[in-house]
Every structure is written in C-alpha cells, then in structure tokens.
Design a protein around this motif. Structure first.
Motif, PDB file in Angstrom:
ATOM      1  N   ILE A 152       0.888  -1.154   0.086  1.00 57.93           N
ATOM      2  CA  ILE A 152       0.072  -0.002  -0.062  1.00 57.93           C
ATOM      3  C   ILE A 152       1.031   1.246  -0.133  1.00 57.93           C
ATOM      4  CG2 ILE A 152      -1.955   1.216   1.196  1.00 57.93           C
ATOM      5  CD1 ILE A 152      -2.552  -1.538   0.261  1.00 57.93           C
ATOM      6  N   HIS A 153       0.887   1.994  -1.201  1.00 60.23           N
ATOM      7  CA  HIS A 153       1.776   3.208  -1.370  1.00 60.23           C
ATOM      8  C   HIS A 153       1.094   4.359  -0.961  1.00 60.23           C
ATOM      9  CE1 HIS A 153       5.548   4.242  -3.215  1.00 60.23           C
ATOM     10  NE2 HIS A 153       4.859   5.407  -3.608  1.00 60.23           N
ATOM     11  N   ALA A 154       1.147   4.747   0.228  1.00 59.32           N
ATOM     12  CA  ALA A 154       0.435   5.853   0.641  1.00 59.32           C
ATOM     13  C   ALA A 154       1.048   6.733   1.794  1.00 59.32           C
ATOM     14  CB  ALA A 154      -0.640   5.166   1.368  1.00 59.32           C
ATOM     15  N   GLU A 155       0.591   7.882   1.929  1.00 58.24           N
ATOM     16  CA  GLU A 155       1.321   9.256   2.863  1.00 58.24           C
ATOM     17  C   GLU A 155       0.653   8.861   4.210  1.00 58.24           C
ATOM     18  OE1 GLU A 155       3.919  12.093   3.633  1.00 58.24           O
ATOM     19  OE2 GLU A 155       3.384  11.411   1.667  1.00 58.24           O
ATOM     20  N   ALA A 156      -0.520   8.629   4.123  1.00 64.48           N
ATOM     21  CA  ALA A 156      -1.306   8.650   5.548  1.00 64.48           C
ATOM     22  C   ALA A 156      -1.284   7.262   6.183  1.00 64.48           C
ATOM     23  CB  ALA A 156      -2.602   8.720   5.286  1.00 64.48           C
ATOM     24  N   SER A 157      -0.600   6.933   7.405  1.00 61.39           N
ATOM     25  CA  SER A 157      -0.489   5.840   8.076  1.00 61.39           C
ATOM     26  C   SER A 157      -2.074   5.286   8.297  1.00 61.39           C
ATOM     27  CB  SER A 157       0.243   6.093   9.483  1.00 61.39           C
ATOM     28  OG  SER A 157       1.466   6.641   9.413  1.00 61.39           O
ATOM     29  N   SER A 158      -2.891   6.212   8.766  1.00 62.23           N
ATOM     30  CA  SER A 158      -4.066   5.747   9.000  1.00 62.23           C
ATOM     31  C   SER A 158      -4.813   4.845   7.550  1.00 62.23           C
ATOM     32  CB  SER A 158      -5.086   7.020   9.213  1.00 62.23           C
ATOM     33  OG  SER A 158      -5.172   7.792   8.039  1.00 62.23           O
ATOM     34  N   GLU A 159      -4.571   5.457   6.501  1.00 62.55           N
ATOM     35  CA  GLU A 159      -5.003   4.554   5.180  1.00 62.55           C
ATOM     36  C   GLU A 159      -4.420   3.170   5.250  1.00 62.55           C
ATOM     37  OE1 GLU A 159      -6.204   6.829   1.420  1.00 62.55           O
ATOM     38  OE2 GLU A 159      -4.285   7.622   1.939  1.00 62.55           O
ATOM     39  N   LYS A 160      -3.302   3.128   5.633  1.00 63.06           N
ATOM     40  CA  LYS A 160      -2.380   1.730   5.575  1.00 63.06           C
ATOM     41  C   LYS A 160      -2.872   0.758   6.765  1.00 63.06           C
ATOM     42  CE  LYS A 160       1.644   4.197   4.084  1.00 63.06           C
ATOM     43  NZ  LYS A 160       3.036   4.438   4.383  1.00 63.06           N
ATOM     44  N   GLN A 161      -3.125   1.399   7.702  1.00 66.70           N
ATOM     45  CA  GLN A 161      -3.468   0.850   9.012  1.00 66.70           C
ATOM     46  C   GLN A 161      -4.981   0.130   9.054  1.00 66.70           C
ATOM     47  OE1 GLN A 161      -2.758   2.736  12.651  1.00 66.70           O
ATOM     48  NE2 GLN A 161      -0.423   2.863  12.129  1.00 66.70           N
ATOM     49  N   ALA A 162      -5.668   1.106   8.298  1.00 69.60           N
ATOM     50  CA  ALA A 162      -7.242   0.736   7.985  1.00 69.60           C
ATOM     51  C   ALA A 162      -7.366  -0.200   6.998  1.00 69.60           C
ATOM     52  CB  ALA A 162      -8.137   1.991   7.450  1.00 69.60           C
ATOM     53  N   MET A 163      -6.613  -0.269   6.176  1.00 71.43           N
ATOM     54  CA  MET A 163      -6.493  -1.540   4.967  1.00 71.43           C
ATOM     55  C   MET A 163      -6.279  -2.620   5.595  1.00 71.43           C
ATOM     56  SD  MET A 163      -5.450   0.535   1.687  1.00 71.43           S
ATOM     57  CE  MET A 163      -5.554   2.126   1.210  1.00 71.43           C
ATOM     58  N   ALA A 164      -5.236  -2.649   6.416  1.00 72.15           N
ATOM     59  CA  ALA A 164      -4.809  -3.959   6.950  1.00 72.15           C
ATOM     60  C   ALA A 164      -5.674  -4.370   7.859  1.00 72.15           C
ATOM     61  CB  ALA A 164      -3.623  -3.509   7.876  1.00 72.15           C
ATOM     62  N   TRP A 165      -6.523  -3.641   8.777  1.00 71.87           N
ATOM     63  CA  TRP A 165      -7.688  -4.233   9.524  1.00 71.87           C
ATOM     64  C   TRP A 165      -8.901  -4.597   8.678  1.00 71.87           C
ATOM     65  CZ3 TRP A 165      -5.989  -6.082  13.716  1.00 71.87           C
ATOM     66  CH2 TRP A 165      -4.963  -5.216  14.592  1.00 71.87           C
ATOM     67  N   TYR A 166      -9.062  -4.125   7.487  1.00 72.57           N
ATOM     68  CA  TYR A 166     -10.211  -4.612   6.615  1.00 72.57           C
ATOM     69  C   TYR A 166      -9.892  -5.765   6.001  1.00 72.57           C
ATOM     70  CZ  TYR A 166     -13.927  -3.783   3.335  1.00 72.57           C
ATOM     71  OH  TYR A 166     -15.112  -4.164   2.466  1.00 72.57           O
ATOM     72  N   TYR A 167      -8.560  -6.268   5.824  1.00 71.21           N
ATOM     73  CA  TYR A 167      -8.318  -7.387   5.083  1.00 71.21           C
ATOM     74  C   TYR A 167      -7.483  -8.309   6.086  1.00 71.21           C
ATOM     75  CZ  TYR A 167      -9.467  -7.186   0.302  1.00 71.21           C
ATOM     76  OH  TYR A 167     -10.479  -7.330  -1.042  1.00 71.21           O
ATOM     77  N   ASP A 168      -7.856  -8.168   7.447  1.00 71.60           N
ATOM     78  CA  ASP A 168      -7.183  -8.946   8.392  1.00 71.60           C
ATOM     79  C   ASP A 168      -7.515 -10.378   8.303  1.00 71.60           C
ATOM     80  OD1 ASP A 168      -5.903  -9.672  10.683  1.00 71.60           O
ATOM     81  OD2 ASP A 168      -7.518  -9.152  12.010  1.00 71.60           O
ATOM     82  N   GLY A 169      -6.782 -11.121   8.381  1.00 71.82           N
ATOM     83  CA  GLY A 169      -7.181 -12.642   8.014  1.00 71.82           C
ATOM     84  C   GLY A 169      -7.222 -12.952   6.804  1.00 71.82           C
ATOM     85  N   ILE A 170      -7.205 -12.227   5.603  1.00 69.00           N
ATOM     86  CA  ILE A 170      -7.225 -12.452   4.162  1.00 69.00           C
ATOM     87  C   ILE A 170      -5.872 -12.138   3.875  1.00 69.00           C
ATOM     88  CG2 ILE A 170      -8.055 -11.801   2.051  1.00 69.00           C
ATOM     89  CD1 ILE A 170     -10.356 -10.442   3.498  1.00 69.00           C
ATOM     90  N   LEU A 171      -5.014 -11.358   4.192  1.00 67.03           N
ATOM     91  CA  LEU A 171      -3.630 -10.764   3.575  1.00 67.03           C
ATOM     92  C   LEU A 171      -2.802 -11.763   4.428  1.00 67.03           C
ATOM     93  CD1 LEU A 171      -3.657  -7.066   3.138  1.00 67.03           C
ATOM     94  CD2 LEU A 171      -3.783  -8.722   1.338  1.00 67.03           C
TER      95      LEU A 171
END
Length: 274
Positions: A152-171
């Motif tokens: 995830i190529h992003a400036e905001a830590s919040s975007e990256k962390q939110a995506m990690a939780w959204y795909y938790d147990g998938i990625l």
C-alpha cells in the motif's frame, strides 16, 4: 519485500544483499517497490534487467510509476511489474497478478494500491477495490493454494492501517511504502496478517528522503530557487520486511523488520533482523 529502492545507491546495496538473504534465509519470493529505481523517478528496462539478475521476483510501483516511458515496454514484455490496481484510465491493472511457486505448490497474488491522502494526482478510492474484491480473495486463500500480499503506497499511516484491519485474516502481509521513513510497528495479528505501516527506503539516509539535503534545504528556505533533485550517496541503509507464511493456512506465522544501517562496500553483512 524491500521498501522503495532509490537510485544507484539503493540498487547497489539491494543487489549485494538480496542474494545473501535468499541463500542464507531460504527465501522463496522477493518483491521490491521499484518506483524510485531510476534516479529516484521511475524504472528503465536496463535497471529492470539489472534487478532481476539480483534475484527480484516482482516489482510493485507507486506515484512515480510512469516517470520513465520504459515502464510501458516492461509491462508488455513481463508480467512481474505490478502497477497499482486503482490507477485512473490505465487498462489491465485492475486485477492482482498471480505468481506461481511450483516447488511450494502455491500462488502469490499481489495487491498494489495507491492511497488518496496528500497525493498530487487523484486515484480511484483504494477501499472500493478492496470491497469489490474481498470475497474473491477470501475464496482464494481458503482454496488452500493462494497467498495474498499487499503493498500500500500511501502517505497517511491511517489509510495503511485501516486497509490492514479491513483485510485482516485475508492478507498474509500488508506492507506500507512511500514515505521513505521506516516505522517500527511491525506486528502479527491474531488472524495471521503481518503488518508494517512503512517499510522505509533502501538507499542513502544522509539525505532528505533520499535526495541531496543541501538542495532540498535550499528549496524549503527559498522556494523561488528552482533546483533539480539529486540522489544522495552516503549512509546506505537497506530496509525490508520478512514474512513467514504457513503452508496450511496461507497466512503468516511470523514477521521480521529488517534494517541494515550504515552499510558500506567493506561491510555488506546483514546487521539487524528484528
């Protein structure tokens, strides 16, 4: 995965250490973020070939993906250059490519997405892609043969962390890139997703995010002075993220932040695996 490999200095350390890692740690698959390979801006065919010879299996990209026109030729000739799936107006990028590991009887799917916050260009909402494809990736992982990882190529830590939780147990792993500044928050969730907010830059740290600090300071202090960016050369670090994946669940068993700091030509040894 190695974080944003920047310019000649970054390539030099990566080409030296990648073969060491692959041999000593029995690594099956190496990815790098390659959007800064050519003088900090884009990738060329010559550099692509150079990095392939060092053992790179796949390249993810970011906001500098099209800074060199060679990228279109590389895409046509090779399937291991992954462009962000949420680019606007670019055909053929909307699917996560697959990489087969016959000796493991596994397939790796690579998600590469651009964040929206503080980017000069507008990209499609990365969460729209994740929402649309969520059931697809769940079925892939549960099939027993697919491992899904994301850059995830992003400036905001919040975007990256939110995506990690959204795909938790998938990625199996979500690895943040773009800021060129490594974070120390590596973790493994209870559901088996390895996560690091930003893996950092592989390149010169006697710099401002890889660029000659004198030139950058001049531009900040006197914005009217127009100086071209110049890649710095000294205090080389290699930054990466090592993930151990379970062949039974296709999710992670362990993860390790890698930092080789202050590397010079006389001292190419792996110095720190956290």
């Amino acid at each position: 995965m190695l974080g944003d490999v920047l310019g000649r200095a970054g390539r030099k350390i990566a080409k030296k250490i990648i073969p060491q890692f692959k041999q000593s740690l029995d690594i099956d698959f190496v990815t790098i973020n390659g959007e800064n390979l050519a003088g900090g801006f884009g990738i060329t065919s010559k550099i692509y070939d150079e990095m392939k010879l060092s053992g790179v299996d796949a390249f993810t990209m970011g906001n500098h993906w099209r800074d060199k026109s060679d990228v279109h030729l590389i895409r046509q000739q090779h399937k291991d250059l992954v462009l962000p799936q949420n680019l606007n107006g670019i055909s053929g990028v909307e699917y996560a490519p697959e990489f087969h590991l016959p000796h493991r009887n596994k397939t790796i799917n690579i998600i590469n997405l651009m964040g929206n916050f503080a980017m000069k260009e507008e990209y499609k909402n990365p969460f729209e892609f994740l929402q649309k494809e969520k059931e697809h990736f769940i079925s892939k992982v549960k099939s027993g043969s697919n491992i899904v990882i994301a850059d995830i190529h992003a400036e905001a830590s919040s975007e990256k962390q939110a995506m990690a939780w959204y795909y938790d147990g998938i990625l199996a792993a979500l690895i943040g890139t773009h800021t060129h500044t490594p974070t120390s928050d590596e973790r493994l969730t209870e559901n088996g997703t390895a996560f690091l907010t930003d893996v950092g830059m592989t390149g010169p740290y006697d710099s401002v995010i890889g660029m000659n600090k004198t030139r950058v300071l001049t531009k900040f202090i006197n914005p009217s002075v127009k100086l071209p960016h110049e890649v710095a050369e000294n205090d080389l670090w290699l930054c990466g993220f090592l993930v151990e994946v379970s062949p039974q669940t296709n999710l992670s068993l362990a993860c390790h932040r890698i930092q080789c700091r202050g590397v010079d030509e006389e001292n190419w040894l792996i110095s720190s695996i956290v």
